[in-house]
Design a protein around this motif. Structure first.
Motif, mmCIF file in Angstrom:
data_model
loop_
_atom_site.group_PDB
_atom_site.id
_atom_site.type_symbol
_atom_site.label_atom_id
_atom_site.label_comp_id
_atom_site.label_asym_id
_atom_site.label_seq_id
_atom_site.Cartn_x
_atom_site.Cartn_y
_atom_site.Cartn_z
ATOM 1 N N SER A 191 17.097 37.090 -53.005
ATOM 2 C CA SER A 191 17.049 36.591 -54.534
ATOM 3 C C SER A 191 17.196 37.676 -55.699
ATOM 4 O O SER A 191 17.403 37.409 -56.657
ATOM 5 C CB SER A 191 15.757 35.945 -54.710
ATOM 6 N N ASP A 192 16.962 38.918 -55.024
ATOM 7 C CA ASP A 192 16.760 40.072 -56.042
ATOM 8 C C ASP A 192 15.493 39.771 -56.907
ATOM 9 O O ASP A 192 15.873 40.110 -58.189
ATOM 10 C CB ASP A 192 18.092 40.303 -56.629
ATOM 11 N N ARG A 193 14.671 39.285 -56.506
ATOM 12 C CA ARG A 193 13.452 38.810 -57.549
ATOM 13 C C ARG A 193 12.039 39.367 -56.876
ATOM 14 O O ARG A 193 12.002 39.236 -55.391
ATOM 15 C CB ARG A 193 13.389 37.308 -57.838
ATOM 16 N N LEU B 294 17.886 35.219 -36.907
ATOM 17 C CA LEU B 294 17.590 35.121 -38.526
ATOM 18 C C LEU B 294 19.024 35.357 -39.275
ATOM 19 O O LEU B 294 18.884 35.073 -40.541
ATOM 20 C CB LEU B 294 16.942 36.521 -38.633
ATOM 21 N N GLU B 295 20.069 35.693 -38.690
ATOM 22 C CA GLU B 295 21.130 35.462 -39.495
ATOM 23 C C GLU B 295 21.543 34.038 -39.843
ATOM 24 O O GLU B 295 22.104 34.015 -40.910
ATOM 25 C CB GLU B 295 22.490 36.137 -38.511
ATOM 26 N N VAL B 296 21.222 33.160 -39.053
ATOM 27 C CA VAL B 296 21.344 31.653 -39.558
ATOM 28 C C VAL B 296 20.444 31.249 -40.462
ATOM 29 O O VAL B 296 20.882 30.600 -41.514
ATOM 30 C CB VAL B 296 21.386 30.686 -38.096
ATOM 31 N N LEU B 297 19.192 31.881 -40.585
ATOM 32 C CA LEU B 297 18.378 31.605 -41.333
ATOM 33 C C LEU B 297 18.627 32.185 -42.822
ATOM 34 O O LEU B 297 18.740 31.497 -43.817
ATOM 35 C CB LEU B 297 16.908 32.081 -40.989
ATOM 36 N N ARG B 298 19.111 33.380 -42.554
ATOM 37 C CA ARG B 298 19.822 33.822 -43.802
ATOM 38 C C ARG B 298 21.044 33.148 -44.684
ATOM 39 O O ARG B 298 20.954 32.894 -45.898
ATOM 40 C CB ARG B 298 20.289 35.560 -43.584
ATOM 41 N N SER B 299 21.794 32.577 -43.863
ATOM 42 C CA SER B 299 22.749 31.929 -44.270
ATOM 43 C C SER B 299 22.196 30.415 -44.986
ATOM 44 O O SER B 299 22.824 30.295 -45.983
ATOM 45 C CB SER B 299 24.007 31.393 -43.193
ATOM 46 N N ILE B 300 21.118 29.941 -44.270
ATOM 47 C CA ILE B 300 20.825 28.727 -44.968
ATOM 48 C C ILE B 300 20.118 28.931 -46.226
ATOM 49 O O ILE B 300 20.119 28.369 -47.464
ATOM 50 C CB ILE B 300 19.635 28.067 -44.011
ATOM 51 N N LEU B 301 19.334 30.032 -46.140
ATOM 52 C CA LEU B 301 18.613 30.485 -47.433
ATOM 53 C C LEU B 301 19.536 30.927 -48.713
ATOM 54 O O LEU B 301 19.381 30.555 -49.742
ATOM 55 C CB LEU B 301 17.698 31.623 -47.157
ATOM 56 N N LYS B 302 20.415 31.595 -48.088
ATOM 57 C CA LYS B 302 21.836 32.132 -49.216
ATOM 58 C C LYS B 302 22.218 30.622 -49.718
ATOM 59 O O LYS B 302 22.755 30.766 -50.975
ATOM 60 C CB LYS B 302 22.855 32.806 -48.552
ATOM 61 N N SER B 303 22.412 29.711 -49.154
ATOM 62 C CA SER B 303 23.168 28.369 -49.484
ATOM 63 C C SER B 303 22.130 27.698 -50.401
ATOM 64 O O SER B 303 22.564 27.177 -51.319
ATOM 65 C CB SER B 303 23.359 27.642 -48.368
ATOM 66 N N THR B 304 20.982 27.839 -50.073
ATOM 67 C CA THR B 304 19.913 27.076 -50.964
ATOM 68 C C THR B 304 19.797 27.909 -52.286
ATOM 69 O O THR B 304 19.877 27.289 -53.372
ATOM 70 C CB THR B 304 18.603 27.036 -50.081
ATOM 71 N N LEU B 305 19.745 29.216 -52.175
ATOM 72 C CA LEU B 305 19.937 30.045 -53.371
ATOM 73 C C LEU B 305 21.096 29.711 -54.426
ATOM 74 O O LEU B 305 21.069 29.376 -55.510
ATOM 75 C CB LEU B 305 19.780 31.503 -53.223
ATOM 76 N N ALA B 306 22.242 29.728 -53.813
ATOM 77 C CA ALA B 306 23.590 29.266 -54.342
ATOM 78 C C ALA B 306 23.696 28.094 -55.244
ATOM 79 O O ALA B 306 23.992 27.685 -56.254
ATOM 80 C CB ALA B 306 24.663 29.338 -53.371
ATOM 81 N N TRP B 307 22.947 27.003 -54.426
ATOM 82 C CA TRP B 307 22.895 25.573 -54.736
ATOM 83 C C TRP B 307 21.828 25.806 -56.146
ATOM 84 O O TRP B 307 22.292 24.851 -57.222
ATOM 85 C CB TRP B 307 22.139 24.674 -53.687
ATOM 86 N N THR B 308 20.795 26.204 -55.877
ATOM 87 C CA THR B 308 19.886 26.283 -56.994
ATOM 88 C C THR B 308 20.400 27.150 -58.309
ATOM 89 O O THR B 308 20.184 26.621 -59.486
ATOM 90 C CB THR B 308 18.670 26.969 -56.636
ATOM 91 N N ASP C 135 19.313 18.055 -44.652
ATOM 92 C CA ASP C 135 20.636 17.255 -44.747
ATOM 93 C C ASP C 135 21.919 18.193 -44.628
ATOM 94 O O ASP C 135 22.738 18.283 -43.981
ATOM 95 C CB ASP C 135 20.779 16.260 -45.550
ATOM 96 N N ARG C 136 21.907 18.925 -45.779
ATOM 97 C CA ARG C 136 23.016 19.827 -45.929
ATOM 98 C C ARG C 136 23.056 21.149 -45.318
ATOM 99 O O ARG C 136 24.253 21.500 -44.973
ATOM 100 C CB ARG C 136 22.636 20.649 -47.487
ATOM 101 N N HIS C 137 22.243 21.228 -44.290
ATOM 102 C CA HIS C 137 22.265 22.439 -43.384
ATOM 103 C C HIS C 137 22.177 21.909 -41.840
ATOM 104 O O HIS C 137 21.876 22.873 -40.943
ATOM 105 C CB HIS C 137 21.072 23.544 -43.830
ATOM 106 N N SER C 138 22.524 20.855 -41.904
ATOM 107 C CA SER C 138 22.428 20.210 -40.255
ATOM 108 C C SER C 138 23.128 21.156 -39.163
ATOM 109 O O SER C 138 22.444 21.348 -38.336
ATOM 110 C CB SER C 138 22.703 18.732 -40.034
#
Length: 140
Positions: free
Chosen positions: A35-37, A112-126, A83-86
């Motif tokens: 997030s760079d936060r 952790l790389e899969v988790l990272r990709s899920i979190l990146k996608s959530t961040l981009a959506w937000t 749902d978006r990350h199934s």
């Protein structure tokens, strides 16, 4: 929901059991990097940044851009939607889910790389403003 202040490090130091404390340290570093936060306490949630949400019903409020909570039973990671990350969740490793929550009992057992990709996608959506189900405006 608003940041409540307090020391994130002191909060994490009091987390039990030890595996949850270890995972809280890992998640804090990961979400801060993505997030760079800076992390902030939102009660018992560790959040990164803030955004304002509004549902079509008119309900609205503030929430972190990315967040997790180190709970006794599991670490709760807040997502835009499970749902978006199934597909990614199928590759993640041991976990359970709710509508927008991912529950992990031990980060060392997941990819952790899969988790990272899920979190990146959530961040981009937000950061893109959400969708017709929830409109978002990033504040910090």
């Amino acid at each position: 929901m608003k940041p409540t202040g307090g020391s994130v490090a002191a909060f994490i130091a009091d987390v039990t059991p030890a595996v949850r404390q270890r995972d809280a340290e890992t998640l804090t570093a990961l979400l801060q990097e993505l997030s760079d936060r800076e992390p902030e306490l939102w009660g018992t949630i560790i959040g990164f940044g803030s955004c304002h949400y509004r549902y079509p019903t008119g309900n609205e409020g503030d929430m972190p851009v990315l967040a997790f909570a180190p709970r006794k039973a599991a670490s709760t990671i807040y997502l835009d939607s499970t749902d978006r990350h199934s597909d990614a969740l199928a590759r993640l490793g041991p976990h359970t889910i709710g509508k927008g929550c991912l529950y992990i009992k031990d980060l060392e057992k997941v990819d952790l790389e899969v988790l990272r990709s899920i979190l990146k996608s959530t961040l981009a959506w937000t950061e893109s403003g959400g969708d017709e189900g929830m409109r978002l405006v990033v504040l910090t």
